[in-house]
Every structure is written in structure tokens, then in C-alpha cells.
Design an enzyme around this catalytic site. Sequence first.
Site, PDB file in Angstrom:
ATOM      1  N   GLY A   1       0.794  -1.218   0.000  1.00  0.00           N
ATOM      2  CA  GLY A   1       0.000   0.000   0.000  1.00  0.00           C
ATOM      3  C   GLY A   1       0.828   1.271   0.000  1.00  0.00           C
ATOM      4  O   GLY A   1       2.015   1.283  -0.327  1.00  0.00           O
ATOM      5  N   CYS A   2       0.191   2.367   0.414  1.00  0.00           N
ATOM      6  CA  CYS A   2       0.800   3.693   0.316  1.00  0.00           C
ATOM      7  C   CYS A   2       2.032   3.860   1.202  1.00  0.00           C
ATOM      8  O   CYS A   2       2.872   4.720   0.947  1.00  0.00           O
ATOM      9  CB  CYS A   2      -0.223   4.770   0.676  1.00  0.00           C
ATOM     10  SG  CYS A   2      -1.639   4.851  -0.447  1.00  0.00           S
ATOM     11  N   ASN A   3       2.135   3.055   2.250  1.00  0.00           N
ATOM     12  CA  ASN A   3       3.294   3.142   3.138  1.00  0.00           C
ATOM     13  C   ASN A   3       4.527   2.430   2.595  1.00  0.00           C
ATOM     14  O   ASN A   3       5.628   2.564   3.127  1.00  0.00           O
ATOM     15  CB  ASN A   3       2.958   2.545   4.509  1.00  0.00           C
ATOM     16  CG  ASN A   3       2.367   1.146   4.399  1.00  0.00           C
ATOM     17  OD1 ASN A   3       1.179   1.014   4.128  1.00  0.00           O
ATOM     18  ND2 ASN A   3       3.162   0.110   4.592  1.00  0.00           N
ATOM     19  N   ALA A   4       4.367   1.663   1.515  1.00  0.00           N
ATOM     20  CA  ALA A   4       5.383   0.694   1.095  1.00  0.00           C
ATOM     21  C   ALA A   4       6.694   1.313   0.642  1.00  0.00           C
ATOM     22  O   ALA A   4       7.735   0.645   0.680  1.00  0.00           O
ATOM     23  CB  ALA A   4       4.821  -0.191  -0.021  1.00  0.00           C
ATOM     24  N   MET A  60       1.915   6.554   5.225  1.00  0.00           N
ATOM     25  CA  MET A  60       0.835   5.881   5.932  1.00  0.00           C
ATOM     26  C   MET A  60       0.113   4.955   4.964  1.00  0.00           C
ATOM     27  O   MET A  60       0.011   5.257   3.778  1.00  0.00           O
ATOM     28  CB  MET A  60      -0.165   6.901   6.476  1.00  0.00           C
ATOM     29  CG  MET A  60       0.446   7.960   7.384  1.00  0.00           C
ATOM     30  SD  MET A  60       1.244   9.310   6.477  1.00  0.00           S
ATOM     31  CE  MET A  60      -0.190  10.269   5.968  1.00  0.00           C
TER      32      MET A  60
END
Length: 374
Positions: free
Chosen positions: A151-154, A361
Site C-alpha cells: 500500500g501507500c506506506n510501502a 501511511m
Amino acid sequence: MPQESDTQRLFTGQNSAPPRIIGIGTAVPKTSYTQEEMLDEFHITDPRIRSIFLNSAIERRGLTLPPLRPDGTRATETQGELLRKHATTGVAMAREAIEACLKDGGLDLADVRYLCCVTTTGLLTPGFSALLIKELGIDVHCSRLDVVGMGCNAGLNALTAVAGWAKAHPGELALMVCVEACSAAYVFDGTMRSSVVNSLFGDGSAAIAVTSGTVGTADVAGAGTPAPGPALLKFSSCIIPDAVGAMRYDWDDSHGKFSFYLDPEVPYVVGAHAEKALDRLLDDTGLRLSDISHWVIHSGGKKVIDSVRANLGLSRHDVRHTTGVLRDHGNISSGSFLFSYERLRAEGVATPGEFGVFMTMGPGSTIEMALVAW
């Protein structure tokens, strides 16, 4: 500011130079749309949905929309067609971002020894790392890693691995590229669930070059040489198990494809844990929040940015690049923070001795952070 011994310890670590960012490059699709144009493209008249789009703090996003039917409406793409879109647009954007990154750092493809590719918007086997080694002609012995589905935190999750590899291989070049074809992750069904997602995400790719030594023409270790980018000093992670389902990309039986979901409480959950995550990052460093001069935060959405800013006591100036990227590109998932870093770097305001925090996040729910120093 912390005592000199504390700061010096952060830089020296285990008697070796910390890895540094020495190049940055980004890419977006050739086609982009304003929020108003997106509403027109899909003939959306529901005032509730129009309000979501028009009050998102987003002006324009790069997207690859479904093909037009003869009647002027957009076709409904199958999951197979979406995966092919993910692959073709992803490779094209990643190539452009990598080439821009190498040019920015005065580097060559022949310098690349490690390639890490990050994506959430589709599943490919072999993954982007193998496809890009073939597409770009990178040495076939290049080490590689594919980080998929986080996801966006990756981007920061992957950067820990990239920084670790670079530190273990002084003088060799590691590349990380985030490849997010969010156009390949859309469901268009008119529901509020899908409309929130459809109003937010955009396509994009971002690449950074990392090394702990001298590569090509980029000298990051020589005395008296201006640092081309910040040193990666420390990483931290904070997962919020109680919110494990708040952000998810899972199979939708009714549509026969994957679908992304965002819980309305996400901004408040993330914001409420931001200070705890920062305390973890700064623990044992001698630094405090007031010592952080630069903030590079994921463009997760207007409410997410506002919540993080309020909980950490940040100014609008502190998050100017985060909000600027959201305005111009939307949420580009894992690569968003690198778009913000590129803007900070272009300003030329960071000076030696200053510290910064990278923050992303995403699903988990998770907050990832990195402490950097110029």
C-alpha cells in the site's frame, strides 16, 4: 539542538558512512484530467459524489482511463485488462522515472547493482524488477526485490531494505522505484465507497538512487564535497492492528475484480498515532520534534494531511510539498512522498546539519518514518 556527540553518532553509526540519496526522478502519464473533467468523463451528476471530487484539494491527476465506446461512454474493463494496463503503463512510467533519476545523479545504467520495485496496483509474475531489467538492459546479475501489496506506506518499507543493502555494499548503487498505475485499480459503480477512492488516486512513478560510497560521477563520501541528498539515518514502523481493515485492496465478488476501500475514520486513526510513531523514531537520537527542519509526508488526502499536521503541531509551510503534490497529482500511493522530496530538493533550502522526517501511511493500518540528515 542535540549535543555534537549525539549528532555525530547518528552519522557514523557502525564506523561507516550512512547511505545517502544521490538522485531522484519522477514520471506521470501523458494524459491528465481535472476533477471537473473526470466528472464529465463519467457523466456523474449525483451532487454527493460531485462534492467529494470538488472538495478533495486535488486539481489534476495523471490517469489512463478506460477506452471510449461508440456512444461516448467509458468501457468497463475486466480484471485482466486492468492487469495489462498495470503492466504496460507501469513499465513506461518506471522507465521514465529511472532514467530521470540516473541523469539527476550523474549515473549510468551500468552502475545499477540492486533494483527494488514497489507496487500495489496490480500483481505480476515475473514482477516489475525483472521486466525493467529486460526493458532497460540492466546487468542480468543485478540483485533485485519486488515489494507488492503493502500500500501507500510501502515506499518507506522498501527503503529500509534498499538502505540496508547500500550500507552493506559501499560504493555500489541501489535503485528503488515506486510504480503505481492507480488507473488499474478502479471500480466505477457509482457507490460512495468507490467514489471516494476514484476521487483521490492518480498514476505515477518515482525512483531514487541510494549509495554509501562513490558511484560514477556522484561522490557522496569525499571531504568537502556538497552532499547531493540526505543521509538515511534511522527507520521506524508503527502498525495499528485495531484498524487492520480500515484500508484494504481486496477482491470484490460483485464486480469480479479487486477494489480498494478507505474507512472514513482513517485520517483520525492515523493522526492519533502520529506522535507515538515520531517518538519511536527519535528515541535515543537526542533529537526533538523542534529539531526537525523538513517534513516529507505522504499525500494521503486532505483530511489525512490535516490530521497529521494538527497532531504533530506542524505548520502549513511544513507540509507545503505534501499538499502541492496532492493538488497536482492526487494520491500516488507508495511514491507520493518521493514526489514531495523532489520538490523539497528543488527548493535548495535544506542545509548541512539539518534534519528531516519522511512519513508514509497505509494499510495495516501503518505509519512508517525515516530520519534523514543533510
